[in-house]
Design a protein around this motif. Structure first.
Motif, PDB file in Angstrom:
ATOM      1  N   GLY A  53       0.813  -1.201   0.000  1.00  0.00           N
ATOM      2  CA  GLY A  53       0.000   0.000   0.000  1.00  0.00           C
ATOM      3  C   GLY A  53       0.846   1.251   0.000  1.00  0.00           C
ATOM      4  N   THR A  54       0.198   2.375   0.043  1.00  0.00           N
ATOM      5  CA  THR A  54       0.894   3.649   0.100  1.00  0.00           C
ATOM      6  C   THR A  54       0.916   4.198   1.509  1.00  0.00           C
ATOM      7  OG1 THR A  54      -1.160   4.791  -0.449  1.00  0.00           O
ATOM      8  CG2 THR A  54       0.309   4.215  -2.279  1.00  0.00           C
ATOM      9  N   GLN A  55       0.596   3.361   2.484  1.00  0.00           N
ATOM     10  CA  GLN A  55       0.589   3.806   3.874  1.00  0.00           C
ATOM     11  C   GLN A  55       2.003   4.058   4.345  1.00  0.00           C
ATOM     12  OE1 GLN A  55      -1.250   0.588   5.827  1.00  0.00           O
ATOM     13  NE2 GLN A  55       0.464  -0.787   5.654  1.00  0.00           N
ATOM     14  N   SER A  56       2.104   4.880   5.390  1.00  0.00           N
ATOM     15  CA  SER A  56       3.433   5.142   5.927  1.00  0.00           C
ATOM     16  C   SER A  56       3.924   3.908   6.673  1.00  0.00           C
ATOM     17  CB  SER A  56       3.385   6.347   6.865  1.00  0.00           C
ATOM     18  OG  SER A  56       2.532   6.079   7.947  1.00  0.00           O
ATOM     19  N   SER A  57       5.182   3.899   6.991  1.00  0.00           N
ATOM     20  CA  SER A  57       5.783   2.719   7.603  1.00  0.00           C
ATOM     21  C   SER A  57       5.167   2.437   8.964  1.00  0.00           C
ATOM     22  CB  SER A  57       7.286   2.924   7.752  1.00  0.00           C
ATOM     23  OG  SER A  57       7.536   3.880   8.761  1.00  0.00           O
ATOM     24  N   ARG A  58       5.184   1.146   9.323  1.00  0.00           N
ATOM     25  CA  ARG A  58       4.780   0.744  10.665  1.00  0.00           C
ATOM     26  C   ARG A  58       6.057   0.370  11.379  1.00  0.00           C
ATOM     27  NH1 ARG A  58       0.216  -3.435   8.935  1.00  0.00           N
ATOM     28  NH2 ARG A  58       2.038  -4.125   7.837  1.00  0.00           N
ATOM     29  N   GLY A  59       6.504   1.249  12.250  1.00  0.00           N
ATOM     30  CA  GLY A  59       7.728   1.005  12.990  1.00  0.00           C
ATOM     31  C   GLY A  59       7.461   0.146  14.204  1.00  0.00           C
ATOM     32  N   LEU A  60       8.356   0.226  15.140  1.00  0.00           N
ATOM     33  CA  LEU A  60       8.226  -0.560  16.359  1.00  0.00           C
ATOM     34  C   LEU A  60       7.336   0.159  17.362  1.00  0.00           C
ATOM     35  CD1 LEU A  60      11.954  -1.604  16.690  1.00  0.00           C
ATOM     36  CD2 LEU A  60      10.050  -3.036  16.001  1.00  0.00           C
ATOM     37  N   PRO A  79       6.085   1.593  21.058  1.00  0.00           N
ATOM     38  CA  PRO A  79       6.869   2.145  22.165  1.00  0.00           C
ATOM     39  C   PRO A  79       7.094   1.099  23.253  1.00  0.00           C
ATOM     40  CG  PRO A  79       4.655   3.088  22.134  1.00  0.00           C
ATOM     41  CD  PRO A  79       4.787   2.231  20.916  1.00  0.00           C
ATOM     42  N   GLY A  80       8.155   1.268  24.027  1.00  0.00           N
ATOM     43  CA  GLY A  80       8.453   0.334  25.112  1.00  0.00           C
ATOM     44  C   GLY A  80       9.324  -0.805  24.639  1.00  0.00           C
ATOM     45  N   PRO A  81       9.469  -1.836  25.476  1.00  0.00           N
ATOM     46  CA  PRO A  81      10.298  -2.989  25.093  1.00  0.00           C
ATOM     47  C   PRO A  81       9.772  -3.645  23.813  1.00  0.00           C
ATOM     48  CG  PRO A  81       9.733  -3.090  27.410  1.00  0.00           C
ATOM     49  CD  PRO A  81       8.933  -1.965  26.816  1.00  0.00           C
ATOM     50  N   VAL A  82      10.672  -4.143  23.039  1.00  0.00           N
ATOM     51  CA  VAL A  82      10.309  -4.726  21.742  1.00  0.00           C
ATOM     52  C   VAL A  82      10.140  -6.236  21.894  1.00  0.00           C
ATOM     53  CG1 VAL A  82      11.004  -5.056  19.352  1.00  0.00           C
ATOM     54  CG2 VAL A  82      11.589  -2.941  20.530  1.00  0.00           C
ATOM     55  N   PRO A  83       8.899  -6.722  21.831  1.00  0.00           N
ATOM     56  CA  PRO A  83       8.717  -8.177  21.856  1.00  0.00           C
ATOM     57  C   PRO A  83       9.073  -8.763  20.498  1.00  0.00           C
ATOM     58  CG  PRO A  83       6.604  -7.077  21.664  1.00  0.00           C
ATOM     59  CD  PRO A  83       7.639  -6.000  21.810  1.00  0.00           C
ATOM     60  N   VAL A  85       6.837  -5.143  11.469  1.00  0.00           N
ATOM     61  CA  VAL A  85       7.542  -3.972  10.958  1.00  0.00           C
ATOM     62  C   VAL A  85       7.458  -3.947   9.435  1.00  0.00           C
ATOM     63  CG1 VAL A  85       9.796  -2.854  10.732  1.00  0.00           C
ATOM     64  CG2 VAL A  85       9.115  -3.840  12.901  1.00  0.00           C
ATOM     65  N   ARG A  86       7.061  -2.809   8.908  1.00  0.00           N
ATOM     66  CA  ARG A  86       6.986  -2.615   7.460  1.00  0.00           C
ATOM     67  C   ARG A  86       7.629  -1.287   7.123  1.00  0.00           C
ATOM     68  NH1 ARG A  86       6.269  -7.083   7.865  1.00  0.00           N
ATOM     69  NH2 ARG A  86       4.500  -8.362   7.341  1.00  0.00           N
ATOM     70  N   PHE A  87       8.329  -1.234   6.015  1.00  0.00           N
ATOM     71  CA  PHE A  87       8.967  -0.019   5.552  1.00  0.00           C
ATOM     72  C   PHE A  87       8.370   0.381   4.214  1.00  0.00           C
ATOM     73  CE2 PHE A  87      12.258  -2.334   7.963  1.00  0.00           C
ATOM     74  CZ  PHE A  87      12.445  -1.426   8.990  1.00  0.00           C
ATOM     75  N   ASP A  88       8.340   1.695   3.965  1.00  0.00           N
ATOM     76  CA  ASP A  88       7.878   2.170   2.665  1.00  0.00           C
ATOM     77  C   ASP A  88       8.921   1.818   1.621  1.00  0.00           C
ATOM     78  OD1 ASP A  88       5.661   3.283   3.841  1.00  0.00           O
ATOM     79  OD2 ASP A  88       6.579   5.256   4.084  1.00  0.00           O
ATOM     80  N   ARG A 120      13.136   2.842   2.341  1.00  0.00           N
ATOM     81  CA  ARG A 120      13.609   4.148   2.804  1.00  0.00           C
ATOM     82  C   ARG A 120      14.618   3.920   3.925  1.00  0.00           C
ATOM     83  NH1 ARG A 120      11.045   8.095   0.326  1.00  0.00           N
ATOM     84  NH2 ARG A 120       8.975   7.723  -0.472  1.00  0.00           N
ATOM     85  N   MET A 121      15.840   4.252   3.648  1.00  0.00           N
ATOM     86  CA  MET A 121      16.930   3.934   4.562  1.00  0.00           C
ATOM     87  C   MET A 121      16.776   4.608   5.921  1.00  0.00           C
ATOM     88  SD  MET A 121      18.587   1.634   3.166  1.00  0.00           S
ATOM     89  CE  MET A 121      19.828   1.509   4.407  1.00  0.00           C
ATOM     90  N   GLU A 122      16.217   5.818   5.968  1.00  0.00           N
ATOM     91  CA  GLU A 122      16.071   6.481   7.269  1.00  0.00           C
ATOM     92  C   GLU A 122      15.111   5.704   8.178  1.00  0.00           C
ATOM     93  OE1 GLU A 122      13.134   8.366   4.449  1.00  0.00           O
ATOM     94  OE2 GLU A 122      15.287   8.052   4.363  1.00  0.00           O
ATOM     95  N   GLN A 123      14.096   5.064   7.603  1.00  0.00           N
ATOM     96  CA  GLN A 123      13.191   4.248   8.406  1.00  0.00           C
ATOM     97  C   GLN A 123      13.885   2.989   8.900  1.00  0.00           C
ATOM     98  OE1 GLN A 123       9.939   3.580   5.736  1.00  0.00           O
ATOM     99  NE2 GLN A 123       9.045   5.609   6.071  1.00  0.00           N
ATOM    100  N   VAL A 124      14.626   2.349   8.021  1.00  0.00           N
ATOM    101  CA  VAL A 124      15.351   1.134   8.399  1.00  0.00           C
ATOM    102  C   VAL A 124      16.406   1.470   9.449  1.00  0.00           C
ATOM    103  CG1 VAL A 124      16.829  -0.726   7.558  1.00  0.00           C
ATOM    104  CG2 VAL A 124      14.929   0.084   6.151  1.00  0.00           C
ATOM    105  N   ASP A 125      17.140   2.566   9.249  1.00  0.00           N
ATOM    106  CA  ASP A 125      18.168   2.972  10.211  1.00  0.00           C
ATOM    107  C   ASP A 125      17.570   3.270  11.579  1.00  0.00           C
ATOM    108  OD1 ASP A 125      20.115   2.689   8.303  1.00  0.00           O
ATOM    109  OD2 ASP A 125      20.217   4.824   7.814  1.00  0.00           O
ATOM    110  N   ARG A 126      16.408   3.900  11.598  1.00  0.00           N
ATOM    111  CA  ARG A 126      15.755   4.220  12.876  1.00  0.00           C
ATOM    112  C   ARG A 126      15.410   2.943  13.648  1.00  0.00           C
ATOM    113  NH1 ARG A 126      10.658   6.809  11.619  1.00  0.00           N
ATOM    114  NH2 ARG A 126      11.975   7.730  10.057  1.00  0.00           N
ATOM    115  N   VAL A 127      14.862   1.947  12.964  1.00  0.00           N
ATOM    116  CA  VAL A 127      14.515   0.684  13.621  1.00  0.00           C
ATOM    117  C   VAL A 127      15.778  -0.053  14.069  1.00  0.00           C
ATOM    118  CG1 VAL A 127      13.524  -1.604  13.226  1.00  0.00           C
ATOM    119  CG2 VAL A 127      12.297   0.425  12.468  1.00  0.00           C
TER     120      VAL A 127
END
Length: 109
Positions: free
Chosen positions: A34-41, A43-47, A54-57, A64-71
């Motif tokens: 889809g054209t939706q924005s990324s679904r990052g992690l 908040p809080g501890p990551v199960p 996790v999905r990236f645009d 998008r490298m900035e999204q991948v780098d952030r995760v």
């Protein structure tokens, strides 16, 4: 005039069929991108199951490298914190084991 009518009818039929096929789930085919924005992690501890969501645009040459780098940065921090906590707990359990020797004698076993 007849040719124009046939062309319009074929285009309309193709559009309706494309819409109908896009609405169906096809076995073995993943969900459409889809054209939706990324679904990052979250908040809080990551199960572990959060990583499956996790999905990236997609960009021109991949993601998008900035999204991948952030995760990746967040995961690196959390893994570092977990490793430090594990080391701290192991040190604590080793200290407790040294303070509380086994009080069973050979005769009680």
């Amino acid at each position: 005039m007849i040719i124009l009518g046939v062309v319009v009818a074929v285009i309309a039929l193709g559009a309706v069929l494309a819409w109908a096929v896009a609405r169906r789930e096809v076995p073995g085919v993943g969900p459409a991108v889809g054209t939706q924005s990324s679904r990052g992690l979250p908040p809080g501890p990551v199960p572990p199951e959060a990583l499956d969501a996790v999905r990236f645009d997609q960009a021109l040459r991949g993601y998008r490298m900035e999204q991948v780098d952030r995760v990746m940065d967040r995961l690196a921090v959390e893994l570092g914190e977990r490793d430090a906590e594990i080391a701290r707990l192991r040190e604590g359990s080793a200290a407790v084991a040294g303070e509380w020797p086994d009080r069973t004698s050979e005769g009680e076993r």
